[in-house]
Design an enzyme around this catalytic site. Sequence first.
Site, PDB file in Angstrom:
ATOM      1  N   ASP A  90     -15.446 100.596   0.784  1.00  0.00           N
ATOM      2  CA  ASP A  90     -15.935 100.958  -0.751  1.00  0.00           C
ATOM      3  C   ASP A  90     -16.454  99.668  -1.433  1.00  0.00           C
ATOM      4  OD1 ASP A  90     -16.055 102.120  -3.051  1.00  0.00           O
ATOM      5  OD2 ASP A  90     -13.816 102.365  -3.458  1.00  0.00           O
ATOM      6  N   ASP A 135     -18.911 107.481  -7.518  1.00  0.00           N
ATOM      7  CA  ASP A 135     -18.208 107.861  -8.697  1.00  0.00           C
ATOM      8  C   ASP A 135     -18.731 109.055  -9.560  1.00  0.00           C
ATOM      9  OD1 ASP A 135     -16.207 106.357  -7.279  1.00  0.00           O
ATOM     10  OD2 ASP A 135     -16.203 104.793  -9.039  1.00  0.00           O
ATOM     11  N   GLU A 179     -21.033  96.293  -4.371  1.00  0.00           N
ATOM     12  CA  GLU A 179     -22.402  96.021  -5.073  1.00  0.00           C
ATOM     13  C   GLU A 179     -22.417  95.020  -6.227  1.00  0.00           C
ATOM     14  OE1 GLU A 179     -21.030 100.255  -4.345  1.00  0.00           O
ATOM     15  OE2 GLU A 179     -20.269  98.785  -5.401  1.00  0.00           O
TER      16      GLU A 179
END
Length: 745
Positions: free
Chosen positions: A419, A485, A422
């Site tokens: 995950d 998400d 970024e």
Amino acid sequence: MKFTDGFWLMRDGVQASYATEVRSVRADADRFTAHAAIKRVERRGDTLNSPLLTVDCFSPAEGVIGVRTTHLAGKRRLGPDFALPGTDTGVGEVRRDGDLIELTSGPLTARLDTAAPWELTFSDADGHPVTSAGRKGTAFFTTGDGAHHMAGRLALGVGEQVYGLGERFTPFVKNGQVVDMWQADGGTSSEQAYKNVPFSLHLSPAGAYGVFVNHPGKVSYEIGSESVGHMQFSVEDQSLEYYVIAGPTPKDVLRRYTALTGRPALPPAWSFGLWLTTSFTTQYDEETVTSFVDGMAERDIPLSVFHFDCFWMREYEWSNFTWDPDVFPDPEGMLARLKERGLKISVWINPYIAQKSDLFDEAAAAGYLVKRPNGDIWQWDLWQAGMALVDFTNPEAGAWFKSKLKVLLDQGVDCFKTDFGERIPTDVRWHDGSDPERMHNYYTHLYNRTVFELLEKERGTGEAVLFARSATAGGQQYPVHWGGDCWSSFGAMAESLRGGLSLSLSGFGFWSHDIGGFEGTPDPDVFKRWLAFGLLSSHSRLHGSSSYRVPWEFGDEAVDVARRFTRLKHRLMPYLYGAAAEAQQAGVPLMRPMLLEFPGDPTARVLDRQYMLGPDLLVAPVFTADGDVEYYLPEGTWTHLLTGEHVQGPAWRRETHGFDSLPLYVRPGAVLPLGSDTGRPDGDWLEDLTLLVTPDAHQVTVTIPDHSGRPAAVYEVTRDATAGAATVTPPSGREAPRTAGSVDL
């Protein structure tokens, strides 16, 4: 970034310098370099006090021509740079005929008339124009704040449409959009993107080509927006390099692009089954996990992978890669018990080290964390308290990170959800001296590569698989990626599909999404529709944020839908894994926008609510509670997989489907292989094999792969046009499979 104020004027503080005329050219056997003045030189004095642009034209691979424009060459090149494993030498050929100089690579030619006003043109093997960098197509701009931007501007033909540029949730066709390559954790409902890829695929009535801007930092695109007839791209730098990639079909473009930047690995067959997670902030322990697994088994919903999300570790300690002993006192025993039930195990990780983690002091002392320019460790409190960042430009830090993950593999973990990646700061210095601006997007590549390499080493080639959120060019080598998400709504379901289709046209072969949506709790109708979509995607995962995603939470009908489409996906595995092998070998994605299979159909070029799953299966997800769906079938006789109904295309159709159905059609002339094992994705695909033979299938070769993607059996299907019945010729020593007209679930 926009530099002009309409067609005539410049924006305040902007000064433009365009390549105007060629002053000299130097040619080698496989490349040439032109020097272009930024104004007409009519007398010797015009050469003073004026810039000169250096334009290098070369070929890094067959059918690819690179253009590097440089203003001031003395700027230090700090890196990072995209790794281009497919780079070749000697593939270009330069020809010179008077004032005309050409560079040809495969079917693509770049041409420059040194006696004419500046224009670099590109044409195909038949001499037809592909695109051009004309009067304002090669330039640099300075702005009032002292910034220096290099820019390229390529002509868009009449009817030309632009796609790709990563996983973008904005409209599928990018014409008219402003797109910045800058990694961001922005969800799926904004112009921000987790996966920024400076590669665009172009399609017009004349054919297809691609453009790859070879710059890992912020690339700003104006796609028919600043100048409506052009695609402009710019970087704040002294040099700009881009590659024009030949077609003539979109598949040809992707084949060449992925050969250059890297083809995706083939995920293991088990990864194509259903993944179930704990969800994010929900309460769970081994008892909860066992109840989920038991519940799936009791309801006869096949399950392949169980995933533990963030809170498998203690709060405030992400990441310490240690099971929370208060919740999971016996992790090895728990994992062993799950694996005895035939499950693979995934756990959540990220590249951040919280200050409360025992690993913080260890990594800090060893110099494994990113530092600020003054030598302090970079930290903030967003996401995790006192969070620091592993510096993967330090090989020792990468090895240290792998050593922590190896402990988990030894405990029984099979794969990782990588995950984040970024939110990478630019006010830092990197161990290898990389430029922070260029590293912002590129960091995810180092992160995912580090984890994938460990899995390949410890689990073996062909068994490595990630569930990654962030990526950039080349990241397709480390599958699988998921859409991030999204909200739990029909709108978010549609925007997720747009993002996945955009990513697939950016060279990524495998893509997934959170079935039911991540944020919020989906209405049962949303969940049931999303189940069908999710289980007809490359990879299929049930995951949420603050609520569980087990099907019985959404009613008995949701259980039936989950069971039906999971079983269907397992039956499709002989077909799907063959398409997956094509992604590995040729760079053609498993989930394909319609234009990839039907580039000559103008209607197919804009479709973003349906797709081809492999070459022969059309999927049109239903985005309404009442089952109303509108979709398009290209030319030919299409066969509905579930009902056997034949429908003639081209045609737009509007239908109403129950939750156990959706438009799902086999392509005209195709033969679809179907396995018999509905219980698992990695069974024996040849046992009791069925071939669904469409009416227009007259002579078709069907190849069934093994679990490594290599051919295991090849069948020849022929149909006499008058007799109608299909004949199947099996390989020596095998019985012919039965044929059918629809799938029986």
